[in-house]
Each structure stands twice: as C-alpha cells, then as structure tokens.
Design a protein around this motif. Structure first.
Motif, PDB file in Angstrom:
ATOM      1  N   ASP A  73       0.831  -1.209   0.000  1.00 26.02           N
ATOM      2  CA  ASP A  73       0.000   0.000   0.000  1.00 26.02           C
ATOM      3  C   ASP A  73       0.865   1.258   0.000  1.00 26.02           C
ATOM      4  O   ASP A  73       0.571   2.225  -0.713  1.00 26.02           O
ATOM      5  N   GLN A  74       1.930   1.265   0.787  1.00 24.33           N
ATOM      6  CA  GLN A  74       2.834   2.420   0.834  1.00 24.33           C
ATOM      7  C   GLN A  74       3.484   2.656  -0.527  1.00 24.33           C
ATOM      8  O   GLN A  74       3.560   3.798  -0.988  1.00 24.33           O
ATOM      9  N   GLN A  75       3.937   1.594  -1.166  1.00 24.04           N
ATOM     10  CA  GLN A  75       4.574   1.734  -2.476  1.00 24.04           C
ATOM     11  C   GLN A  75       3.571   2.194  -3.532  1.00 24.04           C
ATOM     12  O   GLN A  75       3.927   2.968  -4.421  1.00 24.04           O
ATOM     13  N   ALA A  76       2.327   1.725  -3.428  1.00 23.68           N
ATOM     14  CA  ALA A  76       1.294   2.183  -4.365  1.00 23.68           C
ATOM     15  C   ALA A  76       1.089   3.693  -4.230  1.00 23.68           C
ATOM     16  O   ALA A  76       0.966   4.408  -5.226  1.00 23.68           O
ATOM     17  N   HIS A  77       1.084   4.166  -3.019  1.00 22.58           N
ATOM     18  CA  HIS A  77       0.922   5.605  -2.780  1.00 22.58           C
ATOM     19  C   HIS A  77       2.127   6.382  -3.320  1.00 22.58           C
ATOM     20  O   HIS A  77       1.964   7.419  -3.976  1.00 22.58           O
ATOM     21  N   ILE A  78       3.328   5.888  -3.071  1.00 22.29           N
ATOM     22  CA  ILE A  78       4.550   6.572  -3.507  1.00 22.29           C
ATOM     23  C   ILE A  78       4.710   6.529  -5.027  1.00 22.29           C
ATOM     24  O   ILE A  78       5.012   7.536  -5.664  1.00 22.29           O
ATOM     25  N   LYS A  79       4.497   5.354  -5.624  1.00 24.49           N
ATOM     26  CA  LYS A  79       4.759   5.161  -7.056  1.00 24.49           C
ATOM     27  C   LYS A  79       3.554   5.452  -7.945  1.00 24.49           C
ATOM     28  O   LYS A  79       3.688   5.532  -9.157  1.00 24.49           O
ATOM     29  N   GLY A  80       2.363   5.505  -7.357  1.00 25.43           N
ATOM     30  CA  GLY A  80       1.185   5.884  -8.117  1.00 25.43           C
ATOM     31  C   GLY A  80       0.491   4.771  -8.883  1.00 25.43           C
ATOM     32  O   GLY A  80      -0.198   5.043  -9.862  1.00 25.43           O
ATOM     33  N   PHE A  81       0.625   3.529  -8.455  1.00 30.28           N
ATOM     34  CA  PHE A  81      -0.139   2.472  -9.110  1.00 30.28           C
ATOM     35  C   PHE A  81      -1.387   2.159  -8.282  1.00 30.28           C
ATOM     36  O   PHE A  81      -1.482   2.497  -7.104  1.00 30.28           O
ATOM     37  N   ARG A  82      -2.381   1.524  -8.941  1.00 31.31           N
ATOM     38  CA  ARG A  82      -3.672   1.285  -8.298  1.00 31.31           C
ATOM     39  C   ARG A  82      -3.863  -0.136  -7.801  1.00 31.31           C
ATOM     40  O   ARG A  82      -4.534  -0.352  -6.804  1.00 31.31           O
ATOM     41  N   ASN A  83      -3.272  -1.097  -8.517  1.00 31.54           N
ATOM     42  CA  ASN A  83      -3.485  -2.499  -8.169  1.00 31.54           C
ATOM     43  C   ASN A  83      -2.194  -3.291  -8.245  1.00 31.54           C
ATOM     44  O   ASN A  83      -1.390  -3.090  -9.160  1.00 31.54           O
ATOM     45  N   VAL A  84      -2.051  -4.214  -7.334  1.00 29.35           N
ATOM     46  CA  VAL A  84      -0.975  -5.195  -7.390  1.00 29.35           C
ATOM     47  C   VAL A  84      -1.613  -6.485  -7.876  1.00 29.35           C
ATOM     48  O   VAL A  84      -2.587  -6.957  -7.289  1.00 29.35           O
ATOM     49  N   THR A  85      -1.090  -7.028  -8.977  1.00 31.95           N
ATOM     50  CA  THR A  85      -1.674  -8.256  -9.525  1.00 31.95           C
ATOM     51  C   THR A  85      -0.903  -9.508  -9.134  1.00 31.95           C
ATOM     52  O   THR A  85      -1.460 -10.599  -9.139  1.00 31.95           O
TER      53      THR A  85
END
Length: 110
Positions: free
Chosen positions: A12-24
């Motif tokens: 979740d932290q990396q999604a916020h930092i890097k700007g992606f929405r989903n981890v597949t």
C-alpha cells in the motif's frame, strides 16, 4: 498473519509513492532458515490483502535453500537448520551466506 499484514502495508505504501492502483502478483522469497512457513503465508495472504491494493493479487513463494561457508574446510555447503555440521568435514564453524531472508522480490502492478 502479522507478516502478511506488514507485507500488504508495504505494498500500500509503495502504491501511494509510485502511483499504481493495483498489485496483480507478488513474488516473495522465503529462506529455509527464515522460520517462516510458506504454506501459512499462502493461507493468510488473501485475508491480509482484503481491501488493499493487493486484494486480487496472486502470491508466489520462492523457497531459497540455506547455504553456509565452512571455515574448517573452506567449502560452501547446504544446511537445513542452524547448528548443522558441515557435511564434508563435520565441523561447526559455519557462517550462513543465504537462506535466512524473507523479502519481496518482485511485484506486478497496474
């Protein structure tokens, strides 16, 4: 379960930092000496990932063998647990070189 919750928190932290929405997909390296059961991680991951960026992600566990360096015979040897002796010289002067880690190797995102 706590390891899976921390892993999801990192995602979740990396999604916020890097700007992606989903981890597949997530590739997790589990060392033989890490004291972590891969089956338990697989079991807990989906529950831990619920309502996160990894909610629909597939977890792939990569099991890494434990390798140590024997100071007595100067060989790299495979061990199954801490405290094992060298399979060649039966010495106990071993330093773990790999197999005690737990880390996210790779993630696939959208």
């Amino acid at each position: 379960m706590s390891l899976c919750l921390e892993m999801v928190k990192l995602l979740d932290q990396q999604a916020h930092i890097k700007g992606f929405r989903n981890v597949t997909a997530v590739w997790l390296e589990v060392g033989a000496l890490s004291c972590v059961e891969p089956e338990a991680l697989q079991f807990c991951f989906q529950s831990a990932a619920k309502d996160s960026v990894a909610a629909n992600a597939k977890l792939y566990v990569i099991c890494q063998q434990a390798i140590a360096w024997c100071f007595d015979c100067s060989k790299e040897v495979e061990i199954t647990q801490r405290g094992d002796s060298c399979p060649y010289c039966k010495g106990y002067q071993l330093k773990v070189a790999q197999g005690d880690a737990l880390r996210i190797n790779e993630i696939e995102v959208e």
